[in-house]
Motif scaffolding. Structure first.
Motif, PDB file in Angstrom:
ATOM      1  N   TYR A   1       4.648   8.321  -2.354  1.00  0.00           N
ATOM      2  CA  TYR A   1       3.480   8.052  -1.258  1.00  0.00           C
ATOM      3  C   TYR A   1       3.101   9.587  -0.247  1.00  0.00           C
ATOM      4  CZ  TYR A   1       4.672   2.982  -0.655  1.00  0.00           C
ATOM      5  OH  TYR A   1       4.635   1.696  -1.051  1.00  0.00           O
ATOM      6  N   MET A   2       1.644   9.794  -0.505  1.00  0.00           N
ATOM      7  CA  MET A   2       1.575  11.177   0.403  1.00  0.00           C
ATOM      8  C   MET A   2       0.539  10.405   1.557  1.00  0.00           C
ATOM      9  SD  MET A   2       1.040  13.654  -3.007  1.00  0.00           S
ATOM     10  CE  MET A   2       0.577  14.849  -2.083  1.00  0.00           C
ATOM     11  N   TYR A   3       0.717  11.754   2.709  1.00  0.00           N
ATOM     12  CA  TYR A   3       0.079  11.382   3.811  1.00  0.00           C
ATOM     13  C   TYR A   3      -0.490  12.341   4.637  1.00  0.00           C
ATOM     14  CZ  TYR A   3       3.624   7.828   3.530  1.00  0.00           C
ATOM     15  OH  TYR A   3       4.423   6.574   3.642  1.00  0.00           O
ATOM     16  N   TRP A   4      -2.142  12.122   4.647  1.00  0.00           N
ATOM     17  CA  TRP A   4      -2.605  13.616   6.046  1.00  0.00           C
ATOM     18  C   TRP A   4      -2.532  13.180   7.226  1.00  0.00           C
ATOM     19  CZ3 TRP A   4      -3.706  18.481   4.369  1.00  0.00           C
ATOM     20  CH2 TRP A   4      -3.618  18.592   3.211  1.00  0.00           C
ATOM     21  N   TYR A   5      -2.329  13.724   7.850  1.00  0.00           N
ATOM     22  CA  TYR A   5      -2.260  13.323   9.969  1.00  0.00           C
ATOM     23  C   TYR A   5      -2.882  14.811  10.443  1.00  0.00           C
ATOM     24  CZ  TYR A   5       2.145  10.402   8.997  1.00  0.00           C
ATOM     25  OH  TYR A   5       2.759   9.147   8.887  1.00  0.00           O
ATOM     26  N   ARG A   6      -2.908  14.615  11.132  1.00  0.00           N
ATOM     27  CA  ARG A   6      -3.381  15.003  12.584  1.00  0.00           C
ATOM     28  C   ARG A   6      -3.287  15.567  13.624  1.00  0.00           C
ATOM     29  NH1 ARG A   6      -9.958  15.301  14.159  1.00  0.00           N
ATOM     30  NH2 ARG A   6      -8.855  16.648  16.149  1.00  0.00           N
ATOM     31  N   GLN A   7      -2.826  17.058  14.117  1.00  0.00           N
ATOM     32  CA  GLN A   7      -1.862  16.634  15.361  1.00  0.00           C
ATOM     33  C   GLN A   7      -2.646  18.013  16.336  1.00  0.00           C
ATOM     34  OE1 GLN A   7       1.819  19.382  15.225  1.00  0.00           O
ATOM     35  NE2 GLN A   7       2.695  18.005  16.783  1.00  0.00           N
ATOM     36  N   ASP A   8      -3.212  17.064  17.336  1.00  0.00           N
ATOM     37  CA  ASP A   8      -3.682  17.883  19.055  1.00  0.00           C
ATOM     38  C   ASP A   8      -2.252  17.433  20.123  1.00  0.00           C
ATOM     39  OD1 ASP A   8      -6.110  15.966  16.586  1.00  0.00           O
ATOM     40  OD2 ASP A   8      -6.590  18.381  17.455  1.00  0.00           O
ATOM     41  N   PRO A   9      -3.194  18.677  21.270  1.00  0.00           N
ATOM     42  CA  PRO A   9      -1.948  18.424  21.899  1.00  0.00           C
ATOM     43  C   PRO A   9      -2.517  16.681  22.490  1.00  0.00           C
ATOM     44  CG  PRO A   9      -3.350  20.940  21.267  1.00  0.00           C
ATOM     45  CD  PRO A   9      -4.232  19.699  20.661  1.00  0.00           C
ATOM     46  N   GLY A  10      -1.486  16.348  22.996  1.00  0.00           N
ATOM     47  CA  GLY A  10      -1.523  15.192  23.626  1.00  0.00           C
ATOM     48  C   GLY A  10      -1.686  14.126  22.982  1.00  0.00           C
ATOM     49  N   HIS A  11      -1.720  14.054  21.540  1.00  0.00           N
ATOM     50  CA  HIS A  11      -2.079  12.953  20.258  1.00  0.00           C
ATOM     51  C   HIS A  11      -1.404  13.246  19.353  1.00  0.00           C
ATOM     52  CE1 HIS A  11      -6.283  11.894  22.246  1.00  0.00           C
ATOM     53  NE2 HIS A  11      -6.286  13.513  22.309  1.00  0.00           N
ATOM     54  N   GLY A  12      -0.343  14.402  19.942  1.00  0.00           N
ATOM     55  CA  GLY A  12       0.747  14.129  18.658  1.00  0.00           C
ATOM     56  C   GLY A  12       0.179  13.740  17.175  1.00  0.00           C
ATOM     57  N   LEU A  13       0.832  12.853  16.262  1.00  0.00           N
ATOM     58  CA  LEU A  13       0.440  12.443  14.697  1.00  0.00           C
ATOM     59  C   LEU A  13       0.147  11.810  14.780  1.00  0.00           C
ATOM     60  CD1 LEU A  13       3.854  14.286  13.079  1.00  0.00           C
ATOM     61  CD2 LEU A  13       1.625  15.573  13.110  1.00  0.00           C
ATOM     62  N   ARG A  14      -1.710  11.674  14.311  1.00  0.00           N
ATOM     63  CA  ARG A  14      -2.005  10.956  13.652  1.00  0.00           C
ATOM     64  C   ARG A  14      -2.442  10.737  12.985  1.00  0.00           C
ATOM     65  NH1 ARG A  14      -7.231  11.054  18.016  1.00  0.00           N
ATOM     66  NH2 ARG A  14      -7.541  13.146  17.628  1.00  0.00           N
ATOM     67  N   LEU A  15      -2.759   9.044  11.883  1.00  0.00           N
ATOM     68  CA  LEU A  15      -2.631   9.407  10.858  1.00  0.00           C
ATOM     69  C   LEU A  15      -4.009   9.490  10.109  1.00  0.00           C
ATOM     70  CD1 LEU A  15      -1.535   9.099   7.819  1.00  0.00           C
ATOM     71  CD2 LEU A  15      -1.195   6.584   8.227  1.00  0.00           C
ATOM     72  N   ILE A  16      -4.188  10.097   8.669  1.00  0.00           N
ATOM     73  CA  ILE A  16      -6.299  10.360   8.813  1.00  0.00           C
ATOM     74  C   ILE A  16      -5.968   9.096   7.609  1.00  0.00           C
ATOM     75  CG2 ILE A  16      -7.325  11.997   7.819  1.00  0.00           C
ATOM     76  CD1 ILE A  16      -6.833  14.202   9.103  1.00  0.00           C
ATOM     77  N   HIS A  17      -5.661   9.557   6.547  1.00  0.00           N
ATOM     78  CA  HIS A  17      -5.506   8.219   5.265  1.00  0.00           C
ATOM     79  C   HIS A  17      -3.679   8.657   4.939  1.00  0.00           C
ATOM     80  CE1 HIS A  17      -9.863   7.340   4.399  1.00  0.00           C
ATOM     81  NE2 HIS A  17     -10.167   8.688   4.647  1.00  0.00           N
ATOM     82  N   TYR A  18      -3.930   7.476   3.925  1.00  0.00           N
ATOM     83  CA  TYR A  18      -2.547   7.869   3.383  1.00  0.00           C
ATOM     84  C   TYR A  18      -3.050   7.530   1.490  1.00  0.00           C
ATOM     85  CZ  TYR A  18      -1.356   2.745   4.141  1.00  0.00           C
ATOM     86  OH  TYR A  18      -1.722   1.727   4.217  1.00  0.00           O
ATOM     87  N   SER A  19      -1.907   8.114   0.807  1.00  0.00           N
ATOM     88  CA  SER A  19      -2.070   7.309  -0.534  1.00  0.00           C
ATOM     89  C   SER A  19      -0.745   6.791  -1.167  1.00  0.00           C
ATOM     90  CB  SER A  19      -2.309   8.593  -1.890  1.00  0.00           C
ATOM     91  OG  SER A  19      -2.457   7.891  -2.769  1.00  0.00           O
ATOM     92  N   TYR A  20      -0.453   5.266  -1.590  1.00  0.00           N
ATOM     93  CA  TYR A  20       0.872   4.872  -2.202  1.00  0.00           C
ATOM     94  C   TYR A  20       0.544   4.940  -3.987  1.00  0.00           C
ATOM     95  CZ  TYR A  20      -2.535   1.261  -1.835  1.00  0.00           C
ATOM     96  OH  TYR A  20      -4.295   0.246  -2.245  1.00  0.00           O
ATOM     97  N   GLY A  21      -0.464   5.966  -4.368  1.00  0.00           N
ATOM     98  CA  GLY A  21      -0.050   5.602  -5.889  1.00  0.00           C
ATOM     99  C   GLY A  21      -0.998   6.693  -6.058  1.00  0.00           C
ATOM    100  N   VAL A  22      -1.044   7.129  -7.524  1.00  0.00           N
ATOM    101  CA  VAL A  22      -2.783   7.149  -7.955  1.00  0.00           C
ATOM    102  C   VAL A  22      -3.512   6.411  -8.094  1.00  0.00           C
ATOM    103  CG1 VAL A  22      -3.590   8.432  -9.673  1.00  0.00           C
ATOM    104  CG2 VAL A  22      -0.909   9.196  -9.817  1.00  0.00           C
ATOM    105  N   LYS A  23      -5.049   7.443  -7.281  1.00  0.00           N
ATOM    106  CA  LYS A  23      -5.804   6.702  -7.215  1.00  0.00           C
ATOM    107  C   LYS A  23      -5.984   5.677  -5.830  1.00  0.00           C
ATOM    108  CE  LYS A  23      -8.184   8.414 -11.608  1.00  0.00           C
ATOM    109  NZ  LYS A  23      -9.320   7.578 -13.008  1.00  0.00           N
ATOM    110  N   ASP A  24      -5.026   5.269  -5.381  1.00  0.00           N
ATOM    111  CA  ASP A  24      -4.290   4.369  -4.667  1.00  0.00           C
ATOM    112  C   ASP A  24      -4.547   4.884  -3.359  1.00  0.00           C
ATOM    113  OD1 ASP A  24      -2.473   1.982  -6.925  1.00  0.00           O
ATOM    114  OD2 ASP A  24      -4.391   1.885  -6.385  1.00  0.00           O
ATOM    115  N   THR A  25      -5.752   4.707  -2.128  1.00  0.00           N
ATOM    116  CA  THR A  25      -5.323   4.778  -1.267  1.00  0.00           C
ATOM    117  C   THR A  25      -6.285   4.252  -0.291  1.00  0.00           C
ATOM    118  OG1 THR A  25      -7.080   6.258  -0.674  1.00  0.00           O
ATOM    119  CG2 THR A  25      -6.015   7.390  -1.519  1.00  0.00           C
ATOM    120  N   ASP A  26      -5.433   4.443   1.242  1.00  0.00           N
ATOM    121  CA  ASP A  26      -6.285   3.896   2.795  1.00  0.00           C
ATOM    122  C   ASP A  26      -6.149   4.209   3.616  1.00  0.00           C
ATOM    123  OD1 ASP A  26      -4.826   0.233   3.717  1.00  0.00           O
ATOM    124  OD2 ASP A  26      -6.002   1.110   3.979  1.00  0.00           O
ATOM    125  N   LYS A  27      -7.312   3.870   4.642  1.00  0.00           N
ATOM    126  CA  LYS A  27      -7.522   4.851   5.512  1.00  0.00           C
ATOM    127  C   LYS A  27      -5.841   4.103   6.950  1.00  0.00           C
ATOM    128  CE  LYS A  27     -12.189   3.662   5.628  1.00  0.00           C
ATOM    129  NZ  LYS A  27     -13.439   2.376   6.209  1.00  0.00           N
TER     130      LYS A  27
END
Lengths: 115, 116
Positions: A31-57
């Motif tokens: 598994y791989m994940y992209w997050y963005r972190q902004d003040p007051g919002h903590g960590l928010r998930l942008i997209h993630y992947s559960y395998g090669v060529k397998d991604t989700d929003k």
């Protein structure tokens, strides 16, 4: 320490330009994940992947796309950067192999400024 | 909806004292893990401690321990003998479940200041 590297670490770009952030791992985690972190919002998930060529929003995917052509690399692309995408971006990896022990290991973060 | 709530945006503690950070969550699952992460000014996210929900014994890692109340869905972090290096943002998280949906649900964090 988990082998996870983000590049670049800092970037300033202009509104409307495309930007790609790279996450590279040497742990062979599924598994791989992209997050963005902004003040007051903590960590928010942008997209993630559960395998090669397998991604989700994630919860804040609008304006972002991802690709994972190899286990070790997960790319985040801002198709046309906007000022609202100024943030700190984190990549994380997880093996999630045994039950619910979904411990995540994080990269050092990328500070992106859109001017 | 699966949620994690950290009700204390900011806290402070005197050096060498004890502080407890609260976290509540909502899940219908019976078997899961819970995590506390620390983010110092360097921005690096570091796992502090984890708790397995099916274990009744509270997890302990040196000066860090948890008070896990499964029925109440509460997972607080206790820091004993606080040190200046403990100053950081602390995030509580637990995994969502279902198929390929192996991702962590995060609280908004608690900013901890340690006063000398």
């Amino acid at each position: 320490d988990a082998g996870i590297t983000q590049s670049p670490r800092h970037k300033v770009t202009e509104t409307g330009t495309p930007v790609t952030l790279r996450c590279h791992q040497t742990e062979n985690h599924r598994y791989m994940y992209w997050y963005r972190q902004d003040p007051g919002h903590g960590l928010r998930l942008i997209h993630y992947s559960y395998g090669v060529k397998d991604t989700d929003k994630g919860e804040v995917s609008d304006g972002y796309s991802v690709s994972r052509s190899k286990t070790e690399d997960f790319l985040l692309t801002l198709e046309s950067a906007t000022s609202s995408q100024t943030s700190v971006y984190f990549c994380a990896i997880s093996d999630a192999g045994t039950g619910m022990n979904t411990e995540a290991f994080f990269g050092q973060g990328t500070r992106l400024t859109v001017v | 909806a699966q949620t994690v709530t950290q009700s204390q945006p900011e806290m402070s503690v005197q050096e060498a004292e004890t502080v407890t950070l609260s976290c509540t969550y909502d899940t219908s699952e019976s078997d899961y893990y819970l995590f506390w992460y620390k983010q110092p000014p360097s921005r690096q996210m570091i796992l502090v401690i984890r708790q397995e929900a099916y274990k009744q014994q509270n997890a302990t890692e040196n000066r860090f321990s948890v008070n896990f109340q499964k029925a109440a869905k509460s997972f607080s972090l206790k820091i004993s003998d606080s040190q200046l290096g403990d100053a950081a943002m602390y995030f509580c998280a637990y995994p969502s479940q279902g198929g390929n949906n192996r991702k962590l649900i995060w609280g908004l964090g608690t900013s901890l200041a340690v006063n000398p």
